[in-house]
Design a protein around this motif. Structure first.
Motif, PDB file in Angstrom:
ATOM      1  N   ILE A  88     130.043  39.765  60.659  1.00 41.16           N
ATOM      2  CA  ILE A  88     131.002  39.139  59.438  1.00 41.16           C
ATOM      3  C   ILE A  88     132.288  39.453  59.743  1.00 41.16           C
ATOM      4  O   ILE A  88     132.612  40.676  59.880  1.00 41.16           O
ATOM      5  N   GLU A  89     133.227  38.444  59.836  1.00 44.68           N
ATOM      6  CA  GLU A  89     134.715  38.740  59.991  1.00 44.68           C
ATOM      7  C   GLU A  89     135.357  37.985  59.042  1.00 44.68           C
ATOM      8  O   GLU A  89     135.194  36.924  58.774  1.00 44.68           O
ATOM      9  N   ILE A  98     139.015  42.349  58.364  1.00 41.07           N
ATOM     10  CA  ILE A  98     137.638  43.548  58.310  1.00 41.07           C
ATOM     11  C   ILE A  98     136.436  42.686  59.243  1.00 41.07           C
ATOM     12  O   ILE A  98     136.497  41.484  59.161  1.00 41.07           O
ATOM     13  N   ARG A  99     135.773  43.475  59.876  1.00 38.50           N
ATOM     14  CA  ARG A  99     134.862  43.167  60.851  1.00 38.50           C
ATOM     15  C   ARG A  99     133.470  44.152  60.352  1.00 38.50           C
ATOM     16  O   ARG A  99     133.687  44.968  60.466  1.00 38.50           O
ATOM     17  N   ILE A 100     132.538  43.264  59.881  1.00 37.09           N
ATOM     18  CA  ILE A 100     131.243  44.065  59.684  1.00 37.09           C
ATOM     19  C   ILE A 100     130.089  43.618  60.456  1.00 37.09           C
ATOM     20  O   ILE A 100     129.755  42.331  60.772  1.00 37.09           O
ATOM     21  N   SER A 101     129.581  44.561  61.131  1.00 36.71           N
ATOM     22  CA  SER A 101     128.573  44.210  62.254  1.00 36.71           C
ATOM     23  C   SER A 101     127.263  44.757  61.993  1.00 36.71           C
ATOM     24  O   SER A 101     127.237  45.953  61.273  1.00 36.71           O
ATOM     25  N   GLY A 102     126.212  44.136  62.158  1.00 38.02           N
ATOM     26  CA  GLY A 102     124.748  44.576  61.752  1.00 38.02           C
ATOM     27  C   GLY A 102     124.522  44.200  60.376  1.00 38.02           C
ATOM     28  O   GLY A 102     124.933  43.268  59.857  1.00 38.02           O
ATOM     29  N   ALA A 103     123.343  44.949  59.858  1.00 37.40           N
ATOM     30  CA  ALA A 103     122.883  44.472  58.530  1.00 37.40           C
ATOM     31  C   ALA A 103     123.690  45.100  57.479  1.00 37.40           C
ATOM     32  O   ALA A 103     124.040  46.031  57.364  1.00 37.40           O
ATOM     33  N   ALA A 104     124.293  44.124  56.575  1.00 36.05           N
ATOM     34  CA  ALA A 104     125.114  44.594  55.359  1.00 36.05           C
ATOM     35  C   ALA A 104     124.638  43.767  54.214  1.00 36.05           C
ATOM     36  O   ALA A 104     124.560  42.540  54.187  1.00 36.05           O
ATOM     37  N   ASP A 105     124.355  44.380  53.059  1.00 36.04           N
ATOM     38  CA  ASP A 105     124.071  43.574  51.858  1.00 36.04           C
ATOM     39  C   ASP A 105     125.095  43.165  51.215  1.00 36.04           C
ATOM     40  O   ASP A 105     126.184  43.423  51.348  1.00 36.04           O
ATOM     41  N   ALA A 106     124.993  41.897  50.428  1.00 36.60           N
ATOM     42  CA  ALA A 106     125.882  41.347  49.802  1.00 36.60           C
ATOM     43  C   ALA A 106     126.971  42.295  48.651  1.00 36.60           C
ATOM     44  O   ALA A 106     128.074  42.015  48.827  1.00 36.60           O
ATOM     45  N   THR A 108     127.703  45.464  49.159  1.00 33.58           N
ATOM     46  CA  THR A 108     128.748  46.232  50.007  1.00 33.58           C
ATOM     47  C   THR A 108     129.697  45.149  50.499  1.00 33.58           C
ATOM     48  O   THR A 108     131.000  45.738  50.473  1.00 33.58           O
ATOM     49  N   VAL A 109     129.471  44.147  51.005  1.00 34.61           N
ATOM     50  CA  VAL A 109     130.770  43.213  51.483  1.00 34.61           C
ATOM     51  C   VAL A 109     131.539  42.832  50.246  1.00 34.61           C
ATOM     52  O   VAL A 109     132.763  42.823  50.403  1.00 34.61           O
ATOM     53  N   THR A 110     131.046  42.510  48.931  1.00 37.37           N
ATOM     54  CA  THR A 110     131.784  42.024  47.780  1.00 37.37           C
ATOM     55  C   THR A 110     132.629  43.365  47.707  1.00 37.37           C
ATOM     56  O   THR A 110     133.748  43.353  47.243  1.00 37.37           O
ATOM     57  N   ALA A 111     132.060  44.608  47.763  1.00 40.02           N
ATOM     58  CA  ALA A 111     132.831  45.756  46.951  1.00 40.02           C
ATOM     59  C   ALA A 111     134.163  45.921  48.367  1.00 40.02           C
ATOM     60  O   ALA A 111     135.440  46.240  47.698  1.00 40.02           O
TER      61      ALA A 111
END
Length: 121
Positions: A88-89, A98-106, A108-111
């Motif tokens: 997710i970028e 911000i770049r999030i790789s791997g499994a991330a729940d909604a 965490t991404v929202t925060a």
């Protein structure tokens, strides 16, 4: 200005060879308080730039020789595993990314996005 001493080189070499001891002696004399490199060079029959070079060679810190670093080649991850991890970028303006790789729940991404937006104000 005439020199009172003349050196004739009779060997096949055209350039004069200075031993390490002679170079060290000349550089040490140039480093004495009140001495100038050009004055010492003239007194010893050497060009000033040569004394500068000798000083650089003799007084500089020794550098380590270049070498090889150990490298481990890892196998590439299987294509299926890379696809399941995801990426997710998010870009907020021109300066924030911000770049999030791997499994991330909604949650965490929202925060993370909320925190970044709050910092931009």
């Amino acid at each position: 200005m005439a020199k009172s001493e003349v050196e004739v080189i009779t060997s096949e070499r055209r350039r004069r060879h200075w031993s390490r001891a002679e170079k060290e002696r000349i550089v040490a004399a140039a480093l004495e308080p009140g001495a100038t490199i050009l004055g010492v060079a003239r007194a010893c029959g050497v060009h000033g730039s040569q004394v500068f070079r000798w000083r650089q060679q003799l007084c500089s810190k020794p550098t380590s020789a270049p070498g090889f670093a150990a490298v481990t080649v890892a196998a590439e991850p299987p294509v299926a595993a890379a696809r399941t991890q995801g990426l997710i970028e998010v870009e907020l303006g021109a300066e924030t990314r911000i770049r999030i790789s791997g499994a991330a729940d909604a949650a965490t991404v929202t925060a993370v996005i909320t925190a970044l937006r709050a910092g931009k104000r």
